[in-house]
Design a protein around this motif. Structure first.
Motif, PDB file in Angstrom:
ATOM      1  N   GLU B  55       0.851  -1.186   0.000  1.00  0.00           N
ATOM      2  CA  GLU B  55       0.000   0.000   0.000  1.00  0.00           C
ATOM      3  C   GLU B  55       0.888   1.236   0.000  1.00  0.00           C
ATOM      4  O   GLU B  55       1.973   1.245   0.583  1.00  0.00           O
ATOM      5  N   LYS B  56       0.372   2.283  -0.676  1.00  0.00           N
ATOM      6  CA  LYS B  56       1.104   3.529  -0.713  1.00  0.00           C
ATOM      7  C   LYS B  56       0.126   4.694  -0.789  1.00  0.00           C
ATOM      8  O   LYS B  56      -0.929   4.581  -1.410  1.00  0.00           O
ATOM      9  N   HIS B  57       0.476   5.796  -0.134  1.00  0.00           N
ATOM     10  CA  HIS B  57      -0.396   6.964  -0.116  1.00  0.00           C
ATOM     11  C   HIS B  57       0.348   8.165  -0.676  1.00  0.00           C
ATOM     12  O   HIS B  57       1.548   8.304  -0.516  1.00  0.00           O
ATOM     13  N   SER B  58      -0.416   9.023  -1.343  1.00  0.00           N
ATOM     14  CA  SER B  58       0.128  10.301  -1.785  1.00  0.00           C
ATOM     15  C   SER B  58      -1.021  11.295  -1.835  1.00  0.00           C
ATOM     16  O   SER B  58      -1.863  11.245  -2.737  1.00  0.00           O
ATOM     17  N   ARG B  60      -4.413  12.688  -1.700  1.00  0.00           N
ATOM     18  CA  ARG B  60      -5.736  12.048  -1.730  1.00  0.00           C
ATOM     19  C   ARG B  60      -5.722  10.703  -2.457  1.00  0.00           C
ATOM     20  O   ARG B  60      -6.772  10.105  -2.679  1.00  0.00           O
ATOM     21  N   ARG B  62      -4.599   6.697  -2.826  1.00  0.00           N
ATOM     22  CA  ARG B  62      -4.173   5.503  -2.110  1.00  0.00           C
ATOM     23  C   ARG B  62      -4.095   4.370  -3.126  1.00  0.00           C
ATOM     24  O   ARG B  62      -5.063   4.099  -3.831  1.00  0.00           O
ATOM     25  N   THR B  77      -9.764   9.933  -2.980  1.00  0.00           N
ATOM     26  CA  THR B  77     -10.742  10.346  -1.979  1.00  0.00           C
ATOM     27  C   THR B  77     -11.173  11.799  -2.209  1.00  0.00           C
ATOM     28  O   THR B  77     -10.436  12.597  -2.794  1.00  0.00           O
TER      29      THR B  77
END
Lengths: 114, 113
Positions: B55-58, B60, B62, B77
């Motif tokens: 998993e990786k977020h940046s 808004r 994912r 999101t």
């Protein structure tokens, strides 16, 4: 930082004519890619250069397409002779390294073959 | 044929809602990348996830990666009208793909203000 430059932006030619596209990558980027994107599809990799050497040209129609990257900077993609099915957007991209690095794309050249 | 296939092909949502699009691929990969393409423009890199990441977020965004299912998902999101674009996954670096790099067919996202 300047982005990837491409020219021309638009080109209309008749079938059997020849055409050339030019790309100037981001300064310092060793890897340069040419893609063909047909309307409604994802980009298809045509050729990948690492500096001035070819890494992958397995999907390049070599009977009519050619590309070069002299001095490891600018690149040209040529089609001779063009066919109707070559109508597409030709995208140039560059990256700092190989395929594990993000690619920066130019605005593309929209080719219409009539 | 191309390596990645996105699902759905088209998605229409209201501003503020979340958008989820999926990518399936066929062979082993080194990394998977997501790109956005606004109408008539070049592609913009969004996020890269390596095969050993889940998993990786940046901001808004994912991204998840399930190498056992050979699939990835992109979640946006709190969508905005400016998120309207086509989204492509791209896979590369896998040894048994001849180290080739493939883009999928794309998901066309429309965010209604």
């Amino acid at each position: 930082e300047a982005g990837v430059a491409q020219s021309p932006r638009y080109k209309i030619i008749e079938k059997r004519q020849s055409v050339a596209f030019w790309c100037n990558p981001i300064s310092g980027h060793a890897t340069l890619y040419w893609y063909q994107q047909i309307l409604g599809q994802g980009p298809k990799l045509l050729i990948q250069f690492q500096n001035n050497g070819v890494v992958d040209d397995s999907q390049l129609p070599k009977d009519r397409f050619s590309a070069e990257r002299l001095k490891g900077v600018d690149s040209t993609l040529k089609i001779q002779p063009a066919k109707l099915e070559d109508s597409a957007v030709y995208l140039c991209a560059s990256s700092f390294g190989g395929r594990t690095y993000e690619q920066y794309f130019g605005p593309g050249t929209r080719l219409t073959v009539t | 044929s191309q390596q990645g296939e996105e699902d759905p092909q088209a998605l229409s949502i209201q501003e503020g809602e979340n958008a989820t699009m999926n990518c399936s691929y066929k062979t082993s990969i080194n990394n998977l990348q997501w790109y956005r393409q606004n109408s008539g423009r070049g592609l913009v890199h969004l996020i890269l996830i390596r095969s050993n990441e889940r998993e990786k977020h940046s901001g808004r965004l994912r991204v998840t990666l399930d190498t056992s299912k050979k699939s990835s998902s992109l979640l946006i999101t709190a969508s905005r009208a400016a998120d309207t674009a086509s989204y492509f996954c791209a896979t590369g670096g896998g040894l048994n793909t001849g180290n080739q790099f493939y883009f999928g067919t794309g998901t066309s996202l429309t965010v209604i203000p």
